[in-house]
Design an enzyme around this catalytic site. Sequence first.
Site, mmCIF file in Angstrom:
data_model
loop_
_atom_site.group_PDB
_atom_site.id
_atom_site.type_symbol
_atom_site.label_atom_id
_atom_site.label_comp_id
_atom_site.label_asym_id
_atom_site.label_seq_id
_atom_site.Cartn_x
_atom_site.Cartn_y
_atom_site.Cartn_z
ATOM 1 N N GLU A 1 -8.216 -1.165 -2.249
ATOM 2 C CA GLU A 1 -7.304 -0.427 -1.503
ATOM 3 C C GLU A 1 -6.192 -0.277 -2.574
ATOM 4 O O GLU A 1 -5.785 -1.088 -3.347
ATOM 5 C CB GLU A 1 -6.836 -0.970 -0.311
ATOM 6 C CG GLU A 1 -6.352 -2.432 -0.288
ATOM 7 C CD GLU A 1 -4.961 -2.338 -0.428
ATOM 8 O OE1 GLU A 1 -4.252 -1.350 -0.361
ATOM 9 O OE2 GLU A 1 -4.340 -3.429 -0.962
ATOM 10 N N VAL B 1 -3.807 -5.118 4.968
ATOM 11 C CA VAL B 1 -4.893 -4.341 4.574
ATOM 12 C C VAL B 1 -5.978 -3.858 5.954
ATOM 13 O O VAL B 1 -5.998 -2.764 5.916
ATOM 14 C CB VAL B 1 -5.728 -4.718 3.385
ATOM 15 C CG1 VAL B 1 -7.092 -4.015 3.125
ATOM 16 C CG2 VAL B 1 -4.647 -4.903 2.101
ATOM 17 N N PHE C 1 6.831 4.979 -11.062
ATOM 18 C CA PHE C 1 7.044 3.751 -11.663
ATOM 19 C C PHE C 1 7.943 3.717 -12.780
ATOM 20 O O PHE C 1 7.510 2.615 -13.764
ATOM 21 C CB PHE C 1 5.752 3.055 -11.461
ATOM 22 C CG PHE C 1 5.229 2.676 -10.271
ATOM 23 C CD1 PHE C 1 4.931 3.750 -9.313
ATOM 24 C CD2 PHE C 1 5.276 1.343 -9.628
ATOM 25 C CE1 PHE C 1 4.339 3.387 -7.805
ATOM 26 C CE2 PHE C 1 5.026 1.097 -8.541
ATOM 27 C CZ PHE C 1 4.616 2.061 -7.572
ATOM 28 N N CYS D 1 1.611 -8.245 -4.337
ATOM 29 C CA CYS D 1 0.710 -7.643 -4.927
ATOM 30 C C CYS D 1 0.779 -7.723 -6.571
ATOM 31 O O CYS D 1 0.073 -8.555 -7.334
ATOM 32 C CB CYS D 1 0.231 -6.302 -4.682
ATOM 33 S SG CYS D 1 -0.038 -6.113 -2.746
ATOM 34 N N GLY E 1 15.006 -1.624 -12.383
ATOM 35 C CA GLY E 1 15.642 -2.136 -11.011
ATOM 36 C C GLY E 1 15.567 -3.768 -11.402
ATOM 37 O O GLY E 1 15.434 -4.259 -12.498
ATOM 38 N N ARG F 1 0.627 1.356 -0.493
ATOM 39 C CA ARG F 1 1.632 0.621 -0.578
ATOM 40 C C ARG F 1 2.399 0.187 0.714
ATOM 41 O O ARG F 1 2.264 1.204 1.683
ATOM 42 C CB ARG F 1 2.961 1.545 -1.378
ATOM 43 C CG ARG F 1 2.297 1.912 -2.877
ATOM 44 C CD ARG F 1 3.168 3.162 -3.353
ATOM 45 N NE ARG F 1 2.752 4.215 -2.523
ATOM 46 C CZ ARG F 1 3.159 5.443 -2.488
ATOM 47 N NH1 ARG F 1 4.268 5.613 -3.414
ATOM 48 N NH2 ARG F 1 2.837 6.563 -1.815
HETATM 49 C C1 UGA Z 1 1.380 -1.867 -4.809
HETATM 50 C C2 UGA Z 1 0.871 -0.819 -5.367
HETATM 51 O O1 UGA Z 1 1.672 0.141 -5.601
HETATM 52 C C3 UGA Z 1 -0.520 -0.142 -4.180
HETATM 53 O O2 UGA Z 1 -0.807 1.179 -4.959
HETATM 54 C C4 UGA Z 1 -1.258 -1.353 -4.080
HETATM 55 O O3 UGA Z 1 -2.283 -0.851 -3.163
HETATM 56 C C5 UGA Z 1 -0.562 -2.658 -3.301
HETATM 57 O O4 UGA Z 1 0.442 -3.027 -4.383
HETATM 58 C C6 UGA Z 1 -1.716 -3.748 -3.230
HETATM 59 O O5 UGA Z 1 -1.982 -4.150 -4.090
HETATM 60 O O6 UGA Z 1 -1.754 -3.959 -2.075
HETATM 61 P P1 UGA Z 1 3.347 -2.550 -2.920
HETATM 62 O O7 UGA Z 1 3.309 -3.958 -3.499
HETATM 63 O O8 UGA Z 1 3.645 -2.277 -1.542
HETATM 64 O O9 UGA Z 1 2.330 -1.546 -3.710
HETATM 65 O O10 UGA Z 1 4.763 -1.836 -3.579
HETATM 66 P P2 UGA Z 1 5.193 -0.818 -4.567
HETATM 67 O O11 UGA Z 1 5.838 0.264 -4.006
HETATM 68 O O12 UGA Z 1 3.992 -0.614 -5.619
HETATM 69 O O13 UGA Z 1 6.326 -1.575 -5.359
HETATM 70 C C7 UGA Z 1 6.111 -2.844 -6.064
HETATM 71 C C8 UGA Z 1 7.224 -3.316 -6.584
HETATM 72 O O14 UGA Z 1 7.729 -2.735 -7.736
HETATM 73 C C9 UGA Z 1 8.737 -3.433 -5.835
HETATM 74 O O15 UGA Z 1 9.370 -4.624 -5.869
HETATM 75 C C10 UGA Z 1 9.394 -2.105 -6.269
HETATM 76 O O16 UGA Z 1 10.756 -2.252 -5.965
HETATM 77 C C11 UGA Z 1 9.160 -2.429 -7.650
HETATM 78 N N1 UGA Z 1 9.115 -0.948 -8.371
HETATM 79 C C12 UGA Z 1 8.480 0.106 -8.084
HETATM 80 C C13 UGA Z 1 10.189 -0.725 -9.372
HETATM 81 O O17 UGA Z 1 11.015 -1.601 -9.576
HETATM 82 N N2 UGA Z 1 10.403 0.454 -10.058
HETATM 83 C C14 UGA Z 1 9.424 1.358 -9.792
HETATM 84 O O18 UGA Z 1 9.724 2.544 -10.156
HETATM 85 C C15 UGA Z 1 8.388 1.338 -8.595
#
Ligand code: UGA
Length: 433
Positions: free
Chosen positions: A156, A11, A254, A265, A258, A159
């Site tokens: 914040e 961050v 989202f 996070c 999966g 992603r």
């Molecule tokens: C997440 C949030 O999306 C951000 O907005 C936030 O700032 C961040 O956490 C944080 O708190 O710092 P991130 O952990 O980088 O971001 O990843 P994501 O892209 O949100 O994915 C999280 C998990 O959900 C992954 O394992 C991904 O594979 C899974 N996911 C996501 C799914 O299984 N299906 C989806 O449709 C979306």
Amino acid sequence: MKIAFIGAGYVGLVSAVGYALAGNDSVCIEIDERKIAQINGGKAPIYEGGLDDALLKLTRDGKLLATSDYNGIASAQAIFICVGTPSAQDGSIDLRYIEDSCAKIASILPKMKGYPIVVVKSTVIPGTTSGLVKGILEKGSKLRAGRDFGLAMMPEFLREGTALADFKHPDRIVIGTMDEKTRKVLMGLHSKFPGEKLIVSPSAAEMIKYASNSFLATKISFVNQLALLCEKTGIDVDDVARGMGLDNRIAMPFLRAGPGFGGSCFPKDVRALMHFSGKEGVEPTILESVMLVNSLQPLWLIGAAQEKMPLKGKTICILGLAFKPDTDDVRESPAIPVISQLLKMGCKVLAYDPKGMANFKKLFPKLDYANSMDDALKGADACMIITDWKEFKKPIAHYERLMKNPLILDSRRILDPKTAITASYISLGRGIA
Ligand code: UGA
């Protein structure tokens, strides 16, 4: 504006780069000397698309600097606290880094000119900024928040993998402050950024962060459970997700089924909100179910393979160790429970990930790792796709050519069933092709 960032983790570093690219001067205060040297050399200590190029340019232009010396914040107008808030044993968050950085900031605050502003960016439970943070800053500096210095909480929403783009194009900017002067400065700092600016109390800002991550995690667990039901009943979960997502009230993002959510996070933040909720006497029923569904979801891969053959003694190829593509982060990756279970069952595991292997080796040093996707597939009895890296999206015939017994379990539905010749291809939420 000169801005100091306490903590050059994910961050802190992305924010320092983002604000510097927007024309500000950033200084990162970091305790890890190795990280400092890397950053000042124009190299990001984390893998994040576009970050290295930006960092190289900014350090060369003198717009960004890293140092371990807290005096580096004395000439700044704003200080962003970006230290980690790791999970404690009971799911609550460990605030020791917040406490430590606030004590150090408090000792410098009296030396700062004008009306310095302290902004909490770390994810903290509601009440932390106006309670613990304000308390330590006021006690240590003998100054008053709202009179001598400003205080705000700005969560914040970046992603991993798309952090810089997210920084430049936020959906919203949440400014949690009770103080008019602070509001004005932070509105000015963000005036050129798109997205709605929302002014709320610091506690509401803190809650917005947890609520947002927990809601997104809820969406994922919802669609993941639905995927299991779709699979049993011959329905394609992606058709259902699309049909739901086209409703503006539900929205598409989202809803991709999966092997479960991971990363630094979602799991941590849902647990922290559950803990906070329980402490306040509100049973976190929904969140408990979200976590339960998420803990079972990775095991779909094993259950589906077992329906085809006994796994003991078999060679299983694992494609994907990072919790999602375009990152080397393996924290709380669904690959962890899957591989642990396979090893317990007496399988031989050969794993491959384009970026995540070095980090995964720290968790599983004795595991066999392949140098490429093809090497991992060679001679395997089954292949389990855990992360949806682009390079895994090949015709199924390619998998068939390399594997001993072409049984493919695809928890992300990235392969095209039509490209299979002889393979047994099973995808989560769609069943057997
Ligand atoms: C997440 C949030 O999306 C951000 O907005 C936030 O700032 C961040 O956490 C944080 O708190 O710092 P991130 O952990 O980088 O971001 O990843 P994501 O892209 O949100 O994915 C999280 C998990 O959900 C992954 O394992 C991904 O594979 C899974 N996911 C996501 C799914 O299984 N299906 C989806 O449709 C979306």
